[in-house]
Design a protein around this motif. Structure first.
Motif, PDB file in Angstrom:
ATOM      1  N   SER A 210      39.364  31.688  42.847  1.00 14.20           N
ATOM      2  CA  SER A 210      39.536  33.039  43.375  1.00 14.20           C
ATOM      3  C   SER A 210      38.417  33.957  42.896  1.00 14.20           C
ATOM      4  N   TYR A 211      38.112  34.932  43.708  1.00 17.90           N
ATOM      5  CA  TYR A 211      37.129  35.950  43.329  1.00 17.90           C
ATOM      6  C   TYR A 211      37.769  36.862  42.280  1.00 17.90           C
ATOM      7  N   ARG A 212      37.158  36.987  41.108  1.00 19.31           N
ATOM      8  CA  ARG A 212      37.700  37.781  40.004  1.00 19.31           C
ATOM      9  C   ARG A 212      36.866  39.030  39.711  1.00 19.31           C
ATOM     10  N   GLY A 213      35.954  39.358  40.594  1.00 24.41           N
ATOM     11  CA  GLY A 213      35.096  40.513  40.360  1.00 24.41           C
ATOM     12  C   GLY A 213      33.679  40.072  40.038  1.00 24.41           C
ATOM     13  N   ASP A 214      32.718  40.951  40.338  1.00 22.57           N
ATOM     14  CA  ASP A 214      31.310  40.594  40.159  1.00 22.57           C
ATOM     15  C   ASP A 214      30.955  40.316  38.706  1.00 22.57           C
ATOM     16  N   ASN A 215      31.768  40.753  37.781  1.00 22.16           N
ATOM     17  CA  ASN A 215      31.543  40.458  36.371  1.00 22.16           C
ATOM     18  C   ASN A 215      31.671  38.969  36.065  1.00 22.16           C
ATOM     19  N   ILE A 216      32.360  38.235  36.964  1.00 21.29           N
ATOM     20  CA  ILE A 216      32.660  36.819  36.715  1.00 21.29           C
ATOM     21  C   ILE A 216      32.049  35.910  37.776  1.00 21.29           C
ATOM     22  N   PHE A 221      32.597  33.148  50.055  1.00 22.94           N
ATOM     23  CA  PHE A 221      33.490  31.992  49.970  1.00 22.94           C
ATOM     24  C   PHE A 221      32.683  30.694  50.073  1.00 22.94           C
ATOM     25  N   ASP A 222      32.017  30.365  48.976  1.00 23.79           N
ATOM     26  CA  ASP A 222      31.320  29.082  48.870  1.00 23.79           C
ATOM     27  C   ASP A 222      31.366  28.661  47.400  1.00 23.79           C
ATOM     28  N   GLU A 223      31.169  27.363  47.184  1.00 21.85           N
ATOM     29  CA  GLU A 223      31.354  26.813  45.838  1.00 21.85           C
ATOM     30  C   GLU A 223      30.383  27.417  44.833  1.00 21.85           C
ATOM     31  N   LYS A 224      29.135  27.600  45.226  1.00 17.72           N
ATOM     32  CA  LYS A 224      28.147  28.132  44.294  1.00 17.72           C
ATOM     33  C   LYS A 224      28.489  29.548  43.852  1.00 17.72           C
ATOM     34  N   SER A 225      28.953  30.366  44.785  1.00 13.18           N
ATOM     35  CA  SER A 225      29.256  31.764  44.465  1.00 13.18           C
ATOM     36  C   SER A 225      30.508  31.885  43.607  1.00 13.18           C
ATOM     37  N   ARG A 226      31.489  31.018  43.807  1.00 13.14           N
ATOM     38  CA  ARG A 226      32.772  31.158  43.122  1.00 13.14           C
ATOM     39  C   ARG A 226      32.802  30.523  41.727  1.00 13.14           C
ATOM     40  N   ILE A 227      31.767  29.793  41.341  1.00 12.58           N
ATOM     41  CA  ILE A 227      31.733  29.241  39.979  1.00 12.58           C
ATOM     42  C   ILE A 227      31.469  30.379  38.991  1.00 12.58           C
ATOM     43  N   PRO A 228      32.314  30.572  37.979  1.00 13.32           N
ATOM     44  CA  PRO A 228      32.086  31.646  37.003  1.00 13.32           C
ATOM     45  C   PRO A 228      30.717  31.519  36.330  1.00 13.32           C
ATOM     46  N   ASP A 229      29.984  32.621  36.302  1.00 13.35           N
ATOM     47  CA  ASP A 229      28.635  32.648  35.746  1.00 13.35           C
ATOM     48  C   ASP A 229      28.596  33.653  34.593  1.00 13.35           C
TER      49      ASP A 229
END
Length: 277
Positions: A210-216, A221-229
């Protein structure tokens, strides 16, 4: 934006003093601050304030001692069963948390945290204590809490005009609430992360975090974007520091003066015949 109100403050604003007494014009008085020593008040005794506690009515114990009981020893002060732990910066790691993101690389996360630890604080201790005092006033019905924020602010919308416009709207809302409630208004805003009821999101059979905010992570909606960084926390720090720097300048440089509220409300007449008059 979401408007979060304090129930106690709202009730205090709507309350009317005794019906038999003439209604007085509201006036602003300095608030006296009292330390809140307990959260829950004890229930009053049923027998009134002069009632004697049940334990004080008899000098004999309620349960008879056993026949072979040893004689009572002199009272000895005992240390608490569990000594309170010593606070440390990372004490929170020993507590259970349900909304922490799962970063894939622990070493990378630790490296980012070490970097942020070297940065100066965004909010100083005096500001935190001041906010704590004012929130206590709201809890006691002596102030009104206004929280106007997005559910999670975006890195992409970070610019001076957006910050100034949001600040202006919150100031206008605060002025209206202060006039209507006849009490101080505490204004709060800003966050880059948010909790989620489900750690995963499913679209068309595809399951991603799930999207948890740009802080995380990212909202795409793609795998690369949704991996916590973890590196997103450094960007969040930089944008937060810049935002607070601008807000402090606006608040102390005259932009937040009450005299400007009327000017803002007449902006729509600026390029009109009525505005010229």
């Amino acid at each position: 934006m979401a408007l979060a109100t304090n129930a106690a403050a709202a009730a205090a604003a709507a309350a009317v003093s005794g019906g038999a007494q003439p209604r007085r014009a509201p006036s602003f008085l300095p608030l006296r601050r009292h330390t809140i020593r307990a959260v829950h008040a004890a229930e009053p005794s049923k027998g009134g304030h002069n009632a004697v506690p049940a334990a004080a009515k008899t000098s004999s114990p309620t349960v008879a001692p056993e026949k072979d009981a040893a004689p009572a020893a002199a009272p000895v002060s005992k240390a608490p069963e569990v000594a309170p732990g010593k606070w440390a910066v990372d004490s929170w790691k020993t507590k259970k948390a349900l909304q922490l993101p799962e970063y894939p690389d622990a070493a990378e996360l630790e490296s980012v945290l070490k970097t942020i630890e070297a940065f100066p604080p965004i909010v100083f201790a005096g500001e935190a204590r001041r906010l704590e005092e004012r929130l206590a006033d709201a809890a006691m019905g002596r102030a009104f809490l206004l929280q106007g924020v997005d559910c999670a602010e975006s890195f992409k919308e970070f610019n001076g005009n957006n910050i100034q416009d949001t600040f202006r709207v919150i100031l206008q809302m605060g002025a209206v609430l202060m006039f209507g409630a006849q009490m101080p208004v505490i204004k709060m805003a800003g966050q880059f992360a948010k909790p989620r009821s489900d750690p995963f999101e499913v679209r068309d059979g595809v399951k991603l975090p799930s999207y948890r905010g740009d802080n995380i992570n990212g909202d795409a909606f793609d795998e690369k974007s949704r991996i916590p960084d973890p590196h997103r926390m450094i960007r969040a720090y930089s944008q937060s520091a810049a935002t607070l720097n601008l807000l402090r300048s606006l608040a102390t440089g005259g932009y937040a003066a009450m005299q400007r509220v009327s000017q803002w409300n007449l902006d729509f007449t600026q390029h009109s015949e009525q505005g010229d008059r």
